[in-house]
Every structure is written in C-alpha cells, then in structure tokens.
Design a protein around this motif. Structure first.
Motif, short mmCIF file in Angstrom:
data_model
loop_
_atom_site.label_atom_id
_atom_site.label_comp_id
_atom_site.label_asym_id
_atom_site.label_seq_id
_atom_site.Cartn_x
_atom_site.Cartn_y
_atom_site.Cartn_z
N ILE A 110 -34.60 5.61 -98.40
CA ILE A 110 -33.56 6.53 -97.91
C ILE A 110 -32.60 6.88 -99.05
O ILE A 110 -32.26 8.05 -99.26
CB ILE A 110 -32.81 5.92 -96.71
N GLY A 111 -32.16 5.86 -99.80
CA GLY A 111 -31.25 6.12 -100.92
C GLY A 111 -31.88 7.02 -101.97
O GLY A 111 -31.24 7.95 -102.48
N GLY A 112 -33.14 6.78 -102.30
CA GLY A 112 -33.84 7.63 -103.25
C GLY A 112 -34.02 9.04 -102.75
O GLY A 112 -33.87 10.01 -103.50
N SER A 113 -34.32 9.17 -101.47
CA SER A 113 -34.51 10.51 -100.89
C SER A 113 -33.21 11.30 -100.89
O SER A 113 -33.19 12.49 -101.21
CB SER A 113 -35.05 10.39 -99.46
N ILE A 114 -32.11 10.64 -100.52
CA ILE A 114 -30.81 11.31 -100.52
C ILE A 114 -30.43 11.71 -101.94
O ILE A 114 -29.97 12.83 -102.20
CB ILE A 114 -29.73 10.41 -99.89
N SER A 115 -30.64 10.80 -102.89
CA SER A 115 -30.32 11.09 -104.28
C SER A 115 -31.16 12.26 -104.81
O SER A 115 -30.63 13.15 -105.47
CB SER A 115 -30.56 9.85 -105.13
N PHE A 128 -34.21 1.10 -96.94
CA PHE A 128 -32.94 1.52 -97.52
C PHE A 128 -33.14 2.14 -98.91
O PHE A 128 -32.50 3.13 -99.24
CB PHE A 128 -31.95 0.36 -97.58
N TRP A 129 -34.01 1.55 -99.71
CA TRP A 129 -34.28 2.10 -101.04
C TRP A 129 -34.91 3.49 -100.93
O TRP A 129 -34.57 4.39 -101.71
CB TRP A 129 -35.17 1.18 -101.85
N SER A 153 -38.86 0.60 -104.10
CA SER A 153 -39.35 0.65 -102.73
C SER A 153 -40.81 1.04 -102.57
O SER A 153 -41.50 0.48 -101.75
CB SER A 153 -38.50 1.63 -101.92
N ARG A 176 -35.17 -3.61 -96.57
CA ARG A 176 -34.74 -3.25 -97.93
C ARG A 176 -35.50 -2.06 -98.47
O ARG A 176 -34.92 -1.16 -99.06
CB ARG A 176 -34.94 -4.43 -98.87
N ALA A 195 -32.85 8.45 -108.12
CA ALA A 195 -33.94 8.52 -107.14
C ALA A 195 -35.16 7.79 -107.67
O ALA A 195 -35.82 7.04 -106.93
CB ALA A 195 -34.28 9.97 -106.82
N CYS A 208 -34.56 4.09 -107.29
CA CYS A 208 -34.69 3.69 -105.88
C CYS A 208 -36.15 3.67 -105.45
O CYS A 208 -36.60 2.73 -104.78
CB CYS A 208 -33.89 4.62 -104.97
#
Length: 131
Positions: free
Chosen positions: A11-16, A8-9, A45, A5, A38, A41
């Motif tokens: 990665i999601g924050g980095s992409i955002s 994923f958070w 994390s 988890r 971001a 996220c």
C-alpha cells in the motif's frame, strides 16, 4: 503478522508511486524521490512488484542507479529539498504548538541532510547508459 506487513509495504509503495506519477504533471510533487520510495517499499513486500518497477522503462533507470549507489540527479535533490522546506515553512504558520513546530523543523533538517549526503548522479551518466 508477516502478511500484514507485506500489505502495508505494498500500500505504501502504491501510494508513493501514484503520487510520483501525479508529480509528473503537478510540479509541486517530486517524482524521483517518490518513485525511489515506491521501489524500496516494493522491495520489502513483493519481488514481482519490485522487479516491475525496477525494469519499468520510465522509472527503472532512476531506481537502478540509486540501488547501485550512484545517486540522484542534482536537480532532483534541489527540488526535493525545496519542496520539503516550502511545505514545512508554510505549515508552521498554521500550527500553534511550539513543540510541534520544533519537531517539524528537526525532521526537515534531517531530510535535508539525508538528501544532501546521498550520492549525486550526473545526468550525463544516465544518458551515456541509455545509448
């Protein structure tokens, strides 16, 4: 599972955050909502990443104001709503399935309501704090 988890958070924050940074130079991407996402996220994390983005000299003030419940500037709200509806309406021409179209419109309505009901931050409030 906790480690998965967190990954994923992050990665999601980095992409955002990356999309938000790209949005600085490409006017179709709304920078502030992506940076706030971001921050959310990273808050889920990594305390280090959350602290970094919260104290960042470029993005930190928007995240701090949002976390305090002070909101997002009106121009950012209007821009984000515009991007949502431009994206949804332009996609509706491509998708042939009526159920998918209805779902997309409902999602866009939900996002619009969320943006409109979130607190409004006046730009002067941020500028006074910077002085």
């Amino acid at each position: 599972m906790n480690r998965v988890r967190r990954t994923f958070w992050v990665i999601g924050g980095s992409i955002s955050l990356l999309l938000g940074i790209i949005g600085i130079v490409i006017p179709l991407l709304p920078t502030t909502p992506l940076v706030i996402l971001a921050g959310f996220c990273f808050g889920k994390s990594s305390p280090k990443l959350h602290h970094w983005i919260e104290t960042n000299r470029y993005f930190g003030k928007y995240i701090q104001e949002y976390q305090k419940g002070n909101g997002v500037p009106l121009n950012i709200k209007l821009f984000a709503i515009s991007i949502v509806w431009i994206g949804i309406l332009s996609t509706l021409w491509i998708i042939p399935l009526i159920l998918v179209k209805i779902t997309m419109i409902l999602i866009a309505c939900g996002v619009t309501i969320f943006i409109l009901t979130s607190p409004l931050l006046k730009e002067k409030e941020i500028n006074k704090q910077d002085i």
